[in-house]
Write a protein that holds these residues in place. Structure first.
Motif, short mmCIF file in Angstrom:
data_model
loop_
_atom_site.label_atom_id
_atom_site.label_comp_id
_atom_site.label_asym_id
_atom_site.label_seq_id
_atom_site.Cartn_x
_atom_site.Cartn_y
_atom_site.Cartn_z
N LEU A 168 0.83 -1.21 0.00
CA LEU A 168 0.00 0.00 0.00
C LEU A 168 0.87 1.26 0.00
CD1 LEU A 168 -2.83 -1.02 2.50
CD2 LEU A 168 -3.00 -0.78 0.01
N HIS A 169 1.90 1.26 0.83
CA HIS A 169 2.79 2.42 0.88
C HIS A 169 3.51 2.60 -0.45
CE1 HIS A 169 5.68 5.38 2.22
NE2 HIS A 169 6.62 4.63 1.67
N ARG A 171 2.68 1.58 -3.45
CA ARG A 171 1.76 2.03 -4.49
C ARG A 171 1.52 3.53 -4.40
NH1 ARG A 171 -2.89 -2.51 -4.16
NH2 ARG A 171 -1.83 -4.10 -5.37
N GLN A 172 1.24 3.99 -3.19
CA GLN A 172 0.97 5.41 -2.99
C GLN A 172 2.22 6.23 -3.31
OE1 GLN A 172 0.03 6.43 1.04
NE2 GLN A 172 -0.65 8.48 0.51
N ARG A 173 3.36 5.79 -2.84
CA ARG A 173 4.62 6.52 -3.01
C ARG A 173 5.05 6.57 -4.47
NH1 ARG A 173 9.11 8.12 -3.98
NH2 ARG A 173 10.77 8.55 -2.52
N GLN A 175 3.08 6.15 -7.19
CA GLN A 175 2.02 6.54 -8.11
C GLN A 175 2.38 7.78 -8.91
OE1 GLN A 175 -0.94 4.73 -8.63
NE2 GLN A 175 -1.03 6.04 -10.42
N THR A 176 2.97 8.77 -8.24
CA THR A 176 3.32 10.03 -8.91
C THR A 176 4.31 9.80 -10.04
OG1 THR A 176 3.01 11.18 -6.82
CG2 THR A 176 4.21 12.36 -8.53
#
Length: 184
Positions: A168-169, A171-173, A175-176
């Motif tokens: 989850l981390h 993916r979020q990190r 994504q940009t």
């Protein structure tokens, strides 16, 4: 020659703790981490002996360490992929290397690959140690959760939970950067 030996010794003593921590964050098996550390210092000595003095020793050491870690992951991945390739959603085999541009596809692809690897390293560094170790061991080194549970004494459910939070981390990190490269 004596001055050269002195420079090598000083560089090793100065950088050994930081380099060891850098490697251990990325390699779950401590004996593999120590082997990589020794290989890096061996390459430093060889570079000096071959009359190729290293200008920025710290940067060079970390780059060689990153390359040796990548080599380790690739060899482990080959071993695991020969045993049981992971299927993707459409049933085809999935490899981590498939997500990255080929290093042989030209300078632009090599640049994109290096940026992605650096971002992945930075994102992995941000993870709590327990999550990072599980993620690296499972995804890069090919250990099953059952094997990890046996090695660590931690339950499979706890390992699954740690990996889930790591994913989850990440993916979020990431994504940009993913969005940035898709726009290009």
């Amino acid at each position: 020659m004596v001055q050269q030996d002195q420079q090598i010794s000083e560089a090793i003593e100065r950088e050994k703790p930081r380099l060891r921590n850098f490697i251990r964050k990325r390699v779950a098996d401590q004996s593999d981490a120590e082997d990589i550390l020794q290989e890096v210092f061996y390459e430093l000595v060889e570079a000096y002996r071959m009359m190729k003095p290293v200008e920025q020793v710290t940067a060079w050491l970390f780059r060689v360490a990153r390359n040796r870690i990548t080599d380790l992951f690739r060899s482990r991945k080959r071993e695991t992929s020969a045993e049981q390739p992971a299927p993707s959603e459409d049933g085809e085999e999935f490899q981590w290397e498939d997500l990255l541009p080929s290093p042989d596809a030209g300078p632009e692809a090599a640049y994109v690959r290096s940026v992605l690897v650096e971002e992945m390293d930075a994102a992995l560094d941000e993870l709590p140690e327990e999550q990072r170790e599980v993620f690296v061991a499972h995804e890069f080194q090919g250990y099953s959760f059952k094997e990890l549970a046996e090695q660590t004494g931690i339950s499979v459910n706890t390992l699954l939970s740690r990996k889930r939070y790591a994913v989850l981390h990440l993916r979020q990190r990431l994504q940009t950067i993913y969005d940035d490269f898709r726009r290009v």
